[in-house]
Design an enzyme around this catalytic site. Structure first.
Site, PDB file in Angstrom:
ATOM      1  N   ASP A  89       0.065  10.140  21.015  1.00  0.00           N
ATOM      2  CA  ASP A  89       0.926  11.056  20.515  1.00  0.00           C
ATOM      3  C   ASP A  89       2.212  10.297  20.535  1.00  0.00           C
ATOM      4  O   ASP A  89       3.303  10.588  20.011  1.00  0.00           O
ATOM      5  CB  ASP A  89       1.275  12.082  21.605  1.00  0.00           C
ATOM      6  CG  ASP A  89       2.241  13.217  20.903  1.00  0.00           C
ATOM      7  OD1 ASP A  89       2.056  13.254  19.659  1.00  0.00           O
ATOM      8  OD2 ASP A  89       3.058  13.691  21.785  1.00  0.00           O
TER       9      ASP A  89
ATOM     10  N   SER B 113       5.545  17.960  17.682  1.00  0.00           N
ATOM     11  CA  SER B 113       4.267  18.097  17.353  1.00  0.00           C
ATOM     12  C   SER B 113       3.718  19.437  17.486  1.00  0.00           C
ATOM     13  O   SER B 113       4.191  20.203  18.283  1.00  0.00           O
ATOM     14  CB  SER B 113       3.397  17.236  18.624  1.00  0.00           C
ATOM     15  OG  SER B 113       3.713  15.898  18.745  1.00  0.00           O
TER      16      SER B 113
ATOM     17  N   GLN C  55      -3.008  14.791  13.557  1.00  0.00           N
ATOM     18  CA  GLN C  55      -1.906  15.678  14.109  1.00  0.00           C
ATOM     19  C   GLN C  55      -1.063  16.655  12.948  1.00  0.00           C
ATOM     20  O   GLN C  55      -0.790  15.547  11.872  1.00  0.00           O
ATOM     21  CB  GLN C  55      -1.150  15.014  15.094  1.00  0.00           C
ATOM     22  CG  GLN C  55       0.119  15.656  15.677  1.00  0.00           C
ATOM     23  CD  GLN C  55       0.945  14.875  16.673  1.00  0.00           C
ATOM     24  OE1 GLN C  55       2.066  14.032  15.950  1.00  0.00           O
ATOM     25  NE2 GLN C  55       0.504  14.517  18.054  1.00  0.00           N
TER      26      GLN C  55
END
Length: 290
Positions: A207, A231, A281
Site C-alpha cells: 500500500d 485507498s 487497488q
C-alpha cells in the site's frame, strides 16, 4: 533490525481477547489516520490465526470504509465463513468507535499440484544495489529543511529503492511523468521463517506506492500539490512463497483515472524473476483549487 521494523512486527502481534476477536494498535505517531497497509496486514494476521498451518493465504479482497483513528485500538472480528477440504475462507471486520472502518475477505488453500505457467516477465531494471535509498533521493530534492528533515531522519521499516521517477521529481519536471512505478523493496533484517509473516509484510508494503503511481501520471505529489487521496479497496493474489527480507521488485502501473478515482495495479517479483504476488487497488484522488 531498526526500531521502525521492530515497531511494525510488534503491531502485527495482535492481542487475542476472545476466540475470534483480536485487538491491534497503531504507532505512537502524530498522524491523522491509520496507514491502510497496517490495517490490511493486521486483519490478515487475525484471519491467519484462525486457519490451520497447512493452508496458506492465496487471495484477499478488502475495502477501506472509514479513516482509522490512530489514538485508539482497532478490534478485529473474524467470521469463519467456510472450512472446506482444500480451501478455507475468512471474513474480518475492523471496528473503531463502534463502526466498521475496514473489511477483508481472505481465502486459504492447501498445497496442491497443478498446471503451471507465467506469461509475464520481470522488467529489466537496474539492481537495487546500484540505486540510492528513498531517503537520500528525497533529501537531494528537499534539502535539509523543516519539516522534511525530521521526517527523512526517522527510520523506515522498508528499504525502498526507486527505479522510476519519484512523484516529487515529476511534479518539478513534467518530462518525468509516466504511468509506471518500479521499486525494489525489502525488510532489512533476518526475519523468522514464517510464511504468513512474509505474506503479511508484503501486504503491508503493497500500500506504500500504489496511489503514487496514479499521482505520477499527472505530476502530482503529496505536500507539493493540493491533492487529497485515500485507498478505497485493495486486492492481492499470492501465487508462490516469497521472502520479504530479500529484495522484491514491485512493478506498478496506472491504466486509468477519472471521476475522482484512480486505478493502480502491481506485480511483485522475486530476484530470480518469478511472479509472486499480483495487486490491484482503486483510490480516491481529489485535486483542490490552488
Amino acid at each position: 533490525m531498526n526500531e521502525a521494523l521492530k515497531e511494525v512486527l510488534d503491531l502485527l502481534d495482535l492481542e487475542q481477547i476472545e476466540r475470534d476477536i483480536f485487538r491491534g494498535r497503531s504507532p505512537e505517531e502524530r498522524i491523522q489516520r491509520v496507514f491502510g497497509g497496517q490495517v490490511a496486514a493486521q486483519a490478515l494476521v487475525a484471519a491467519g490465526r484462525t486457519v490451520p498451518d497447512d493452508r496458506a493465504v492465496h487471495s484477499l479482497h478488502a475495502y477501506f470504509i472509514r479513516p482509522g483513528d490512530p489514538a485508539i485500538p482497532i478490534v478485529y472480528n473474524v467470521e469463519r465463513v467456510r472450512d472446506g477440504r482444500s480451501f478455507t475462507t475468512r471474513r474480518v471486520v475492523a471496528i473503531q468507535h463502534g463502526k466498521t472502518i475496514f473489511s477483508l475477505s481472505a481465502s486459504f488453500h492447501i498445497t496442491e499440484e497443478g498446471v503451471s505457467h507465467q506469461a509475464v516477465t520481470m522488467p529489466t531494471v537496474p539492481g537495487p544495489d546500484t540505486l540510492p535509498i528513498f531517503q537520500d533521493r528525497m533529501r537531494d530534492l528537499l534539502g535539509d529543511t523543516e519539516p522534511w528533515s525530521e521526517w527523512l531522519a526517522k527510520p523506515r521499516p522498508v528499504d525502498a529503492r526507486y527505479v522510476t521517477p519519484l512523484t516529487w521529481e515529476a511534479h518539478r519536471d513534467p518530462s518525468l511523468r509516466g504511468s509506471e512505478t518500479q521499486v525494489w523493496f525489502r525488510y532489512d533484517a533476518d526475519l523468522p521463517d514464517d510464511p504468513l509473516l512474509h505474506v503479511v509484510l508484503a501486504a503491508y508494503a503493497s500500500d506504500y506506492t500504489l496511489v503514487d503511481t496514479v499521482l505520477l501520471t499527472h505530476g502530482l505529489a503529496w505536500g507539493a500539490s493540493n491533492v487529497v487521496g485515500a485507498s478505497l479497496d485493495h486486492a492481492m493474489w499470492f501465487h508462490r512463497p516469497l521472502k520479504v527480507d530479500d529484495w522484491v521488485l514491485y512493478a506498478q502501473e496506472s491504466p486509468w483515472s477519472g471521476n475522482a478515482r484512480g486505478l493502480a495495479q502491481g506485480q511483485m517479483f522475486t530476484p530470480s524473476g518469478e511472479l509472486a504476488v499480483s495487486v490491484v487497488q482503486e483510490c480516491m484522488i481529489r485535486v483542490a483549487n490552488p
